[in-house]
Design an enzyme around this catalytic site. Sequence first.
Site, mmCIF file in Angstrom:
data_model
loop_
_atom_site.group_PDB
_atom_site.id
_atom_site.type_symbol
_atom_site.label_atom_id
_atom_site.label_comp_id
_atom_site.label_asym_id
_atom_site.label_seq_id
_atom_site.Cartn_x
_atom_site.Cartn_y
_atom_site.Cartn_z
ATOM 1 N N SER A 233 0.828 -1.219 0.000
ATOM 2 C CA SER A 233 0.000 0.000 0.000
ATOM 3 C C SER A 233 0.859 1.265 0.000
ATOM 4 O O SER A 233 0.613 2.180 -0.790
ATOM 5 C CB SER A 233 -0.976 0.001 1.183
ATOM 6 O OG SER A 233 -0.329 -0.330 2.382
ATOM 7 N N HIS A 263 -2.262 -8.877 1.758
ATOM 8 C CA HIS A 263 -1.935 -7.641 2.501
ATOM 9 C C HIS A 263 -3.091 -7.350 3.462
ATOM 10 O O HIS A 263 -3.390 -8.164 4.311
ATOM 11 C CB HIS A 263 -1.675 -6.545 1.457
ATOM 12 C CG HIS A 263 -1.028 -5.296 1.977
ATOM 13 N ND1 HIS A 263 -0.358 -5.215 3.174
ATOM 14 C CD2 HIS A 263 -0.940 -4.040 1.436
ATOM 15 C CE1 HIS A 263 0.106 -3.989 3.346
ATOM 16 N NE2 HIS A 263 -0.239 -3.255 2.311
ATOM 17 N N HIS A 309 5.495 -12.951 7.575
ATOM 18 C CA HIS A 309 5.658 -11.549 7.165
ATOM 19 C C HIS A 309 6.818 -11.431 6.200
ATOM 20 O O HIS A 309 7.793 -12.189 6.293
ATOM 21 C CB HIS A 309 5.911 -10.640 8.377
ATOM 22 C CG HIS A 309 5.603 -9.215 8.097
ATOM 23 N ND1 HIS A 309 6.538 -8.351 7.569
ATOM 24 C CD2 HIS A 309 4.448 -8.514 8.207
ATOM 25 C CE1 HIS A 309 5.963 -7.172 7.398
ATOM 26 N NE2 HIS A 309 4.700 -7.241 7.773
ATOM 27 N N ARG A 318 2.677 -5.159 17.165
ATOM 28 C CA ARG A 318 1.287 -4.690 17.069
ATOM 29 C C ARG A 318 0.344 -5.811 17.506
ATOM 30 O O ARG A 318 -0.678 -5.581 18.141
ATOM 31 C CB ARG A 318 0.985 -4.226 15.636
ATOM 32 C CG ARG A 318 1.893 -3.081 15.188
ATOM 33 C CD ARG A 318 1.783 -2.791 13.709
ATOM 34 N NE ARG A 318 2.165 -3.938 12.905
ATOM 35 C CZ ARG A 318 2.003 -4.024 11.588
ATOM 36 N NH1 ARG A 318 1.452 -3.012 10.934
ATOM 37 N NH2 ARG A 318 2.380 -5.098 10.923
ATOM 38 N N ASP A 364 -2.421 -8.840 11.859
ATOM 39 C CA ASP A 364 -3.794 -9.282 11.572
ATOM 40 C C ASP A 364 -4.246 -10.466 12.424
ATOM 41 O O ASP A 364 -5.428 -10.806 12.431
ATOM 42 C CB ASP A 364 -3.922 -9.642 10.091
ATOM 43 C CG ASP A 364 -3.729 -8.436 9.203
ATOM 44 O OD1 ASP A 364 -4.091 -7.338 9.639
ATOM 45 O OD2 ASP A 364 -3.212 -8.593 8.081
HETATM 46 N N1 HAX Z 1 1.134 -20.052 6.118
HETATM 47 C C1 HAX Z 1 1.603 -20.943 5.217
HETATM 48 N N2 HAX Z 1 2.629 -20.703 4.381
HETATM 49 C C2 HAX Z 1 3.230 -19.517 4.522
HETATM 50 C C3 HAX Z 1 2.839 -18.558 5.454
HETATM 51 C C4 HAX Z 1 1.727 -18.858 6.265
HETATM 52 N N3 HAX Z 1 1.222 -17.995 7.153
HETATM 53 N N4 HAX Z 1 3.633 -17.479 5.340
HETATM 54 C C5 HAX Z 1 4.500 -17.745 4.346
HETATM 55 N N5 HAX Z 1 4.250 -18.980 3.855
HETATM 56 C C6 HAX Z 1 4.897 -19.627 2.703
HETATM 57 C C7 HAX Z 1 4.729 -18.735 1.484
HETATM 58 O O1 HAX Z 1 3.443 -18.918 0.896
HETATM 59 C C8 HAX Z 1 5.862 -19.205 0.602
HETATM 60 O O2 HAX Z 1 5.473 -20.410 0.001
HETATM 61 P P1 HAX Z 1 5.909 -20.755 -1.521
HETATM 62 O O3 HAX Z 1 7.396 -20.832 -1.467
HETATM 63 O O4 HAX Z 1 5.224 -22.033 -1.781
HETATM 64 O O5 HAX Z 1 5.416 -19.614 -2.366
HETATM 65 C C9 HAX Z 1 6.947 -19.498 1.635
HETATM 66 O O6 HAX Z 1 6.277 -19.686 2.889
HETATM 67 C C10 HAX Z 1 7.966 -18.384 1.794
HETATM 68 O O7 HAX Z 1 7.283 -17.176 2.048
HETATM 69 P P2 HAX Z 1 7.947 -16.027 2.940
HETATM 70 O O8 HAX Z 1 9.163 -15.546 2.225
HETATM 71 O O9 HAX Z 1 8.089 -16.459 4.342
HETATM 72 O O10 HAX Z 1 6.799 -14.925 2.951
HETATM 73 P P3 HAX Z 1 6.508 -13.836 1.824
HETATM 74 O O11 HAX Z 1 7.374 -12.657 2.096
HETATM 75 O O12 HAX Z 1 6.525 -14.415 0.464
HETATM 76 O O13 HAX Z 1 4.977 -13.478 2.160
HETATM 77 C C11 HAX Z 1 3.133 -13.026 3.551
HETATM 78 C C12 HAX Z 1 4.625 -12.787 3.314
HETATM 79 C C13 HAX Z 1 2.658 -12.113 4.682
HETATM 80 C C14 HAX Z 1 2.356 -12.673 2.286
HETATM 81 C C15 HAX Z 1 2.941 -14.507 3.937
HETATM 82 O O14 HAX Z 1 3.602 -14.779 5.134
HETATM 83 C C16 HAX Z 1 1.475 -14.897 4.044
HETATM 84 O O15 HAX Z 1 0.853 -15.219 3.038
HETATM 85 N N6 HAX Z 1 0.897 -14.894 5.290
HETATM 86 C C17 HAX Z 1 -0.483 -15.177 5.483
HETATM 87 C C18 HAX Z 1 -1.330 -14.010 5.043
HETATM 88 C C19 HAX Z 1 -1.166 -12.833 5.995
HETATM 89 O O16 HAX Z 1 -1.194 -12.973 7.207
HETATM 90 N N7 HAX Z 1 -1.015 -11.625 5.420
HETATM 91 C C20 HAX Z 1 -0.954 -10.393 6.201
HETATM 92 C C21 HAX Z 1 0.452 -9.858 6.347
HETATM 93 C C22 HAX Z 1 0.490 -8.599 7.137
HETATM 94 C C23 HAX Z 1 0.044 -7.470 6.291
HETATM 95 O O17 HAX Z 1 0.660 -7.042 5.334
HETATM 96 N N8 HAX Z 1 -1.094 -6.949 6.578
HETATM 97 O O18 HAX Z 1 -1.560 -6.000 5.797
#
Ligand code: HAX
Length: 424
Positions: A233, A263, A309, A318, A364
Site C-alpha cells: 500500500s 496484505h 511476514h 502490534r 492481523d
Molecule cells: N502459512 C503458510 N505458508 C506460509 C505462510 C503462512 N502464514 N507465510 C508464508 N508462507 C509460505 C509462502 O506462501 C511461501 O510459500 P511458496 O514458497 O510455496 O510460495 C513461503 O512460505 C515463503 O514465504 P515467505 O518468504 O516467508 O513470505 P513472503 O514474504 O513471500 O509473504 C506473507 C509474506 C505475509 C504474504 C505470507 O507470510 C502470508 O501469506 N501470510 C499469510 C497471510 C497474511 O497474514 N497476510 C498479512 C500480512 C500482514 C500485512 O501485510 N497486513 O496488511
Amino acid sequence: MAKLQNALAKKIPIWRKDISGLVKKHGSKKISDVSILQAYGGMRGVKGMVCDTSEVPPDKGLLIRNIPVGKLTSKTPEDTFYLLCTGELPNAKDRKALTEELSSRAKVPSYVWKVLEAMPANSHPMAMFDTAILVMQRESEFVKAYNAGMSKMDYWKPTMEDSLNLLAKLPTIAAGIYRMRFKKGKRIAPKKGLAWAENYAHMLGIPDKSGDFADCMRLYLVLHSDHEGGNVSAHACHLVGSALSDAYYSVSAGLNGLAGPLHGLANQECLNWVLELKKKFKGVPSDEQLTQFAWDTLNGGKVIPGYGHAVLRVTDPRFTAFRAFGMKNFPEDPVMQLVDKVYTIVPKVLKEHGKAKNPWPNVDAGSGALLYHYGMKEFSYYTVLFSVSRAMGMLSQLIINRAMGTPIERPKSVTTAWLKKQVK
Ligand code: HAX
C-alpha cells in the site's frame, strides 16, 4: 497556518539541506546489490527507496520515527500523524489544534453518498471506500495550485491541505459505508468536540457505554498507521504520487493494494480461520486438535492467515499490543482465548512445515478478535478500518516526498533473455 503545518515548515529546510548534503557527498555509494532471485522474488530486501516516517527492523518490528510502536499504545491517531509528519510528538495544545482542524473538515460532500448509494448492494466495502476517495479527487487543492503554476518548493503545502481534508473525511465515509452496506440504519453525523478516533467510533454507532470500543478504535488506528515504505500500500501510493498524481489518486492506489488477500484483506481471513476452528471443535480445541487443524490448512495448499511476514522475523509488536488489550479487557472471551492459544501452537507448526521464513503472528492475527468482541462481526469491513489508519502513513509519506522533491519512480526492468546472457 495551523500548528502541524508550522512545525513541518520549520523542519523541511533542515531535512532538505541534510539530504542534499548526503547525496552530494556520498551519492555514488552502493547500498544494495540485486540478485536474480530478488528480481523474480518481489524485490524482497532490495534497498532502493527512502522512507523516514517509520522503519521495520526484522528483529524488532515497527518503529515510528524511531519510537517502538509498543511505546505508543496510549497515544491518539492525532499524536501519531503529527509524529509521522514532523518526527516529534505534539504537545497538548498542538494535538488539540489538529483534532479541531480535522473536526472542522469532517463533512463529506453529498455527491459522495449519492455515488455510494448507486453502487450494487453487495459491493465490497473496500471498493466502496476507494470509490468514495476517488470521486472526491475533484476537490484537490494540489491540482488547483499546480494548474496555477505553483513553485516546486511549495508542492507539499497543498498536499498537506489535501491530506488533512482527506484524513478528516475518512472516518465519516468509512462509518457511513458500514451503516449503509450492513443495513445498520441512518448515517450518524460527526460530532464536534470529539477526537478523530472517538468520532469514528461514534459514527459507527456500536453501543459503547463504557467507552472501551472507542478506546479499541484509538489503539487500532494508532497501530495500523504506517509500516515503512516498501509494503504494497505504501509503495503503490508512493509510486502513483511520484507522477505528481494528487493525494486522492495516490491514496486510492495504495488502498487498492491493501485490498489484496496477502496484505490488508488478510485481517478478514484471520478471524474466519479462528472461528472455523471454534465451530469445528465447539469451543477451544485441545493442543492436538489445533495442531491438526493447522496442518490440514497447510496440506490443503493454503496459508495460515495472520502468520508470516515479508520483513518481520519476530512476533509483531502490534499483535502483542492487541493481545494485551484483549487479555486485559476481556480475558474470558472465547475468541480471544482462541487467538491466544493459536499463538502457542501455530508458530511451532509453521517451523516444522519449514516454508514460511517467519512463523510468528503479524498484526492481523489478533485485531479481528477485538472488533468481534465489541459486536463488529462484518469481516469484510475490517480492511476499511485498516485503511482509515494506513491513510495516515501514506499521506505523511506523500507530504514528505513532495517536500523533498522526490522524483518520479522508474526502476529498470530486464528481460529473462537479458538475465540468461548475464549468467552465461
Ligand atoms: N502459512 C503458510 N505458508 C506460509 C505462510 C503462512 N502464514 N507465510 C508464508 N508462507 C509460505 C509462502 O506462501 C511461501 O510459500 P511458496 O514458497 O510455496 O510460495 C513461503 O512460505 C515463503 O514465504 P515467505 O518468504 O516467508 O513470505 P513472503 O514474504 O513471500 O509473504 C506473507 C509474506 C505475509 C504474504 C505470507 O507470510 C502470508 O501469506 N501470510 C499469510 C497471510 C497474511 O497474514 N497476510 C498479512 C500480512 C500482514 C500485512 O501485510 N497486513 O496488511
